[in-house]
Design an enzyme around this catalytic site. Structure first.
Site, PDB file in Angstrom:
ATOM      1  N   LYS A 169      -7.576   7.938  12.931  1.00 21.55           N
ATOM      2  CA  LYS A 169      -7.532   6.539  13.370  1.00 21.55           C
ATOM      3  C   LYS A 169      -6.559   6.358  14.533  1.00 21.55           C
ATOM      4  CE  LYS A 169      -4.672   3.844  10.653  1.00 21.55           C
ATOM      5  NZ  LYS A 169      -3.571   3.273  11.438  1.00 21.55           N
ATOM      6  N   LEU A 204       1.998   6.370  17.643  1.00 22.18           N
ATOM      7  CA  LEU A 204       0.662   6.909  17.931  1.00 22.18           C
ATOM      8  C   LEU A 204       0.782   8.332  18.463  1.00 22.18           C
ATOM      9  CD1 LEU A 204      -1.359   4.082  19.755  1.00 22.18           C
ATOM     10  CD2 LEU A 204      -1.402   4.716  17.351  1.00 22.18           C
ATOM     11  N   ARG A 256      -8.585   8.957   1.593  1.00 25.32           N
ATOM     12  CA  ARG A 256      -9.130   8.423   2.837  1.00 25.32           C
ATOM     13  C   ARG A 256      -9.309   9.547   3.870  1.00 25.32           C
ATOM     14  NH1 ARG A 256      -5.097   3.373   3.635  1.00 25.32           N
ATOM     15  NH2 ARG A 256      -3.654   4.923   2.809  1.00 25.32           N
ATOM     16  N   GLY A 291       0.807  -1.218   0.000  1.00 19.57           N
ATOM     17  CA  GLY A 291       0.000   0.000   0.000  1.00 19.57           C
ATOM     18  C   GLY A 291       0.839   1.266   0.000  1.00 19.57           C
ATOM     19  N   CYS A 343      -4.511   8.225   8.672  1.00 18.44           N
ATOM     20  CA  CYS A 343      -3.787   7.970   9.928  1.00 18.44           C
ATOM     21  C   CYS A 343      -4.199   8.793  11.138  1.00 18.44           C
ATOM     22  CB  CYS A 343      -2.289   8.163   9.692  1.00 18.44           C
ATOM     23  SG  CYS A 343      -1.622   6.893   8.620  1.00 18.44           S
ATOM     24  N   LYS A 386      -4.786  15.798   0.722  1.00 18.01           N
ATOM     25  CA  LYS A 386      -3.746  16.820   0.684  1.00 18.01           C
ATOM     26  C   LYS A 386      -3.158  16.832  -0.717  1.00 18.01           C
ATOM     27  CE  LYS A 386       0.117  15.734   2.925  1.00 18.01           C
ATOM     28  NZ  LYS A 386       1.143  15.016   3.734  1.00 18.01           N
ATOM     29  N   SER A 406       3.321  -1.591  10.160  1.00 19.27           N
ATOM     30  CA  SER A 406       1.997  -0.987  10.374  1.00 19.27           C
ATOM     31  C   SER A 406       1.998  -0.232  11.700  1.00 19.27           C
ATOM     32  CB  SER A 406       0.922  -2.068  10.476  1.00 19.27           C
ATOM     33  OG  SER A 406       0.770  -2.763   9.274  1.00 19.27           O
ATOM     34  N   ASN A 431       1.660  11.057  15.787  1.00 19.59           N
ATOM     35  CA  ASN A 431       0.491  11.477  15.008  1.00 19.59           C
ATOM     36  C   ASN A 431      -0.468  12.308  15.853  1.00 19.59           C
ATOM     37  OD1 ASN A 431       1.241  10.572  12.563  1.00 19.59           O
ATOM     38  ND2 ASN A 431      -0.009   8.718  12.561  1.00 19.59           N
ATOM     39  N   GLU A 483       2.356  11.217   3.270  1.00 19.78           N
ATOM     40  CA  GLU A 483       1.967  11.094   1.870  1.00 19.78           C
ATOM     41  C   GLU A 483       2.143  12.440   1.179  1.00 19.78           C
ATOM     42  OE1 GLU A 483      -1.803   9.113   1.277  1.00 19.78           O
ATOM     43  OE2 GLU A 483      -1.313   7.700   2.861  1.00 19.78           O
TER      44      GLU A 483
HETATM   45  N1  LIG Z   1      -0.514   5.987   4.716  1.00 20.94           N
HETATM   46  C1  LIG Z   1       0.331   6.600   5.483  1.00 20.94           C
HETATM   47  O1  LIG Z   1       0.669   7.770   5.278  1.00 20.94           O
HETATM   48  C2  LIG Z   1       0.955   5.894   6.666  1.00 20.94           C
HETATM   49  C3  LIG Z   1       2.078   6.450   7.285  1.00 20.94           C
HETATM   50  C4  LIG Z   1       2.657   5.783   8.343  1.00 20.94           C
HETATM   51  C5  LIG Z   1       2.118   4.583   8.787  1.00 20.94           C
HETATM   52  N2  LIG Z   1       1.003   4.064   8.189  1.00 20.94           N
HETATM   53  C6  LIG Z   1       0.497   2.766   8.668  1.00 20.94           C
HETATM   54  O2  LIG Z   1       0.954   1.761   7.788  1.00 20.94           O
HETATM   55  C7  LIG Z   1      -0.025   0.713   7.664  1.00 20.94           C
HETATM   56  C8  LIG Z   1      -0.391   0.513   6.201  1.00 20.94           C
HETATM   57  O3  LIG Z   1      -0.972   1.725   5.710  1.00 20.94           O
HETATM   58  P1  LIG Z   1      -1.206   1.954   4.161  1.00 20.94           P
HETATM   59  O4  LIG Z   1      -1.644   3.373   4.018  1.00 20.94           O
HETATM   60  O5  LIG Z   1      -0.026   1.477   3.386  1.00 20.94           O
HETATM   61  O6  LIG Z   1      -2.450   0.965   3.921  1.00 20.94           O
HETATM   62  P2  LIG Z   1      -3.010   0.451   2.525  1.00 20.94           P
HETATM   63  O7  LIG Z   1      -4.434   0.125   2.755  1.00 20.94           O
HETATM   64  O8  LIG Z   1      -2.642   1.418   1.435  1.00 20.94           O
HETATM   65  O9  LIG Z   1      -2.194  -0.905   2.241  1.00 20.94           O
HETATM   66  C9  LIG Z   1      -2.333  -2.068   2.975  1.00 20.94           C
HETATM   67  C10 LIG Z   1      -2.251  -3.243   1.996  1.00 20.94           C
HETATM   68  O10 LIG Z   1      -2.181  -4.460   2.763  1.00 20.94           O
HETATM   69  C11 LIG Z   1      -2.828  -5.476   2.013  1.00 20.94           C
HETATM   70  N3  LIG Z   1      -3.163  -6.610   2.884  1.00 20.94           N
HETATM   71  C12 LIG Z   1      -4.043  -6.652   3.914  1.00 20.94           C
HETATM   72  N4  LIG Z   1      -4.042  -7.870   4.472  1.00 20.94           N
HETATM   73  C13 LIG Z   1      -3.146  -8.628   3.792  1.00 20.94           C
HETATM   74  C14 LIG Z   1      -2.685  -9.967   3.899  1.00 20.94           C
HETATM   75  N5  LIG Z   1      -3.152 -10.768   4.863  1.00 20.94           N
HETATM   76  N6  LIG Z   1      -1.774 -10.417   3.016  1.00 20.94           N
HETATM   77  C15 LIG Z   1      -1.301  -9.600   2.051  1.00 20.94           C
HETATM   78  N7  LIG Z   1      -1.675  -8.311   1.908  1.00 20.94           N
HETATM   79  C16 LIG Z   1      -2.588  -7.817   2.757  1.00 20.94           C
HETATM   80  C17 LIG Z   1      -4.044  -4.765   1.438  1.00 20.94           C
HETATM   81  O11 LIG Z   1      -4.552  -5.473   0.314  1.00 20.94           O
HETATM   82  C18 LIG Z   1      -3.462  -3.392   1.084  1.00 20.94           C
HETATM   83  O12 LIG Z   1      -3.031  -3.321  -0.267  1.00 20.94           O
HETATM   84  C19 LIG Z   1      -1.187   1.135   8.550  1.00 20.94           C
HETATM   85  O13 LIG Z   1      -1.042   0.542   9.799  1.00 20.94           O
HETATM   86  C20 LIG Z   1      -1.006   2.630   8.669  1.00 20.94           C
HETATM   87  O14 LIG Z   1      -1.553   3.136   9.867  1.00 20.94           O
HETATM   88  C21 LIG Z   1       0.428   4.687   7.122  1.00 20.94           C
END
Ligand SMILES: NC(=O)c1ccc[n+]([C@@H]2O[C@H](COP(=O)([O-])OP(=O)(O)OC[C@H]3O[C@@H](n4cnc5c(N)ncnc54)[C@H](O)[C@@H]3O)[C@@H](O)[C@H]2O)c1
Length: 463
Positions: free
Chosen positions: A280, A222, A347, A12, A277, A340, A132, A225, A166
């Site tokens: 949540k 946590l 999201r 992701g 983020c 942004k 995560s 953020n 992002e």
């Molecule tokens: N987006 C951000 O800016 C950001 C920044 C820092 C931390 N985070 C954290 O990082 C984590 C991921 O966020 P994201 O934005 O990349 O989420 P996202 O939804 O973009 O990506 C997560 C991916 O995981 C995959 N997935 C879920 N279960 C799976 C499994 N069992 N096997 C294989 N793939 C699986 C989903 O299909 C999805 O593509 C979250 O915990 C989030 O809080 C996000």
């Protein structure tokens, strides 16, 4: 100790860019990113780098350099786990929408599934890295699952939360303020920390790699953020007061931001924070505090989210009030739908909630965003479940040209701070609109006096 092969579960917004940069900086390391979403993996493997599933400035170049060399995207999750010495878990951890903790706690079902799959598949010792964002003490649950359902091999758990933002993900990954690694105080725990440290140390100065115990690392993410979001809510909490008193929020932000103890970042008044983020993670923090009986701390942090919701509602109400108390059948254009600039991520974007409120008043919403698809906007609105899908479709139209979008519009709301908005021919936009033409700048992006001199009735947040 150096390792040869890592994998990341979850391709992701975090897994994709993070692993791409790790691969680019460590050409000797094989990096495999896996996901159960086959469409997403196909997009990561797309020849045309403009079609990557995530838009991030500079990401195409990094993927272009490493993909097929030492960076691979695949749906073969078991194979990647089996081959890797270190496995990052970077799956989504959304707010729970059911059961205990509904609307607050983090939904850990995807993380747990990963742990069970790692336990089932692994035949050799592994280091499992929490990438995560997870509630404090999650590592304990992951370890329990790995140790009790695994094949008797040794698992070491690390916490390595990601701090990228992002829109500037590549820049943040290439020059991070810090990298945080939490591990157990045991000998094997410290060895595992060293292994991960060596991967980052190929481009991050060692002084910027902070190591802590597991719980400090989990909680720090946590908290980081919560602090960032708190600044946004703090400045937004002053916008209403500015409107009532004649103070100007931009001037106030500038005046306080020059104090080095406060600093100037995250002080722009706006329609509120969005993204997957902030909300949540704060709700998760609130839930943890409440579960531990820390009600005052829980209330304190929850107020940051309450203020954010208030700011969105207030912006929508301001539009209705300025348009003589009714927006029924009026055409209101949004410039921007992404939460942004420089991302296609929508999201929790303020745009979704503001559109929903205005549609409730029967406004016709017309949107132009440089990177978000029409399908995404519709699905964002449908996700709120306020009305039927055909009804949402009736009230929301998307445009691929900003000048066409404003034709005959009664009002224009700037929701996202895309740079291109500043370069538009605002005279032409004004001429295309119905008169009187209102402009609501939800980010204080545009030059107020220039807009007013053309004839716009201008409303900026806090002005
Ligand atoms: N987006 C951000 O800016 C950001 C920044 C820092 C931390 N985070 C954290 O990082 C984590 C991921 O966020 P994201 O934005 O990349 O989420 P996202 O939804 O973009 O990506 C997560 C991916 O995981 C995959 N997935 C879920 N279960 C799976 C499994 N069992 N096997 C294989 N793939 C699986 C989903 O299909 C999805 O593509 C979250 O915990 C989030 O809080 C996000």
């Amino acid at each position: 100790m150096k390792i040869k092969s890592i994998c990341c579960i979850g391709a992701g917004y975090v897994g994709g860019p993070t692993m791409s940069v790790i691969a680019q900086k460590n050409p000797q390391l094989k990096v495999t990113v896996v996901d159960i979403n086959a469409d997403r993996i196909a997009a990561w493997n797309c020849k045309d780098l403009a079609q990557l599933p995530i838009f991030e400035p500079g990401l195409d170049k990094v993927v272009g350099e490493a993909r097929g060399q030492n960076l691979f995207f695949s749906t073969e999750v078991d194979k990647a786990i089996d081959e890797a010495e270190m496995i990052f878990i970077s799956v989504n951890t959304p707010t729970k929408t059911y059961g205990a903790g509904k609307g607050m706690a983090a939904d850990l079902q995807y993380v747990e599934l990963c742990a069970r799959q790692i336990a089932k598949v692994s035949k050799s010792d592994k280091i499992v890295v929490e990438k995560s964002t997870l509630p404090v003490k999650t590592a304990e649950a992951i370890k329990d699952i790995l140790d009790n359902t695994g094949n008797g091999i040794h698992f070491e758990i690390l916490s390595n939360p990601e701090f990228l933002a992002e829109g500037t993900a590549i820049q943040d990954l290439e020059a991070p303020d810090r990298v945080l690694i939490g591990g157990e105080p045991t000998e094997t725990g410290q060895e595992a920390i060293e292994v991960l440290k060596n991967i980052y140390a190929t481009w991050v100065p060692e002084s910027q790699i902070i190591t802590t115990n597991l719980w400090s690392s989990e909680l720090s993410k946590l908290t980081a953020n919560a602090f960032l979001a708190q600044r946004v809510s703090s400045i937004n909490a002053l916008t209403e007061l500015c409107e009532k008193t004649g103070a100007n929020i931009t001037e106030v932000a500038n005046a306080i931001g020059t104090d080095s103890r406060i600093g100037s970042k995250f002080l722009n008044a706006s329609v509120g924070f969005g993204g997957s983020c902030f909300q949540k993670d704060i709700l998760n923090l609130v839930y943890i505090c409440k579960s531990l009986g820390l009600n005052q701390a829980a209330d304190y942090w929850e107020q940051v989210v309450i203020m954010n919701n208030h700011q969105r509602t207030r912006f929508a109400n301001q539009i209705v009030k300025a348009l003589y108390g009714t927006v029924a059948d009026k055409k209101i254009v949004f410039f921007g739908w992404a939460f942004k600039k420089n991302t296609n991520d929508t999201r929790e974007s303020a745009a979704i909630y503001i559109a929903d409120k205005l549609i409730e008043e029967h406004a016709q919403i017309q949107v132009y965003d440089p990177k978000v698809t029409a399908l995404q906007m519709q699905s964002d609105l449908n996700y709120l479940n306020s009305r039927s899908e055909p009804e949402n479709a009736k009230y929301l139209t998307t445009h691929s040209d900003p000048y066409d979008a404003v034709a005959g519009a009664h009002a224009l709301a700037i929701i996202t701070e895309w740079d291109e908005f500043k370069t538009y021919d605002w005279r032409k936009i004004y001429d295309n609109m119905s008169k009187p033409a209102f402009i609501f700048d939800g980010r204080n992006l545009l030059n107020r006096s220039a807009l007013e001199s053309i004839g716009f009735l201008y409303r900026g947040i806090g002005q």
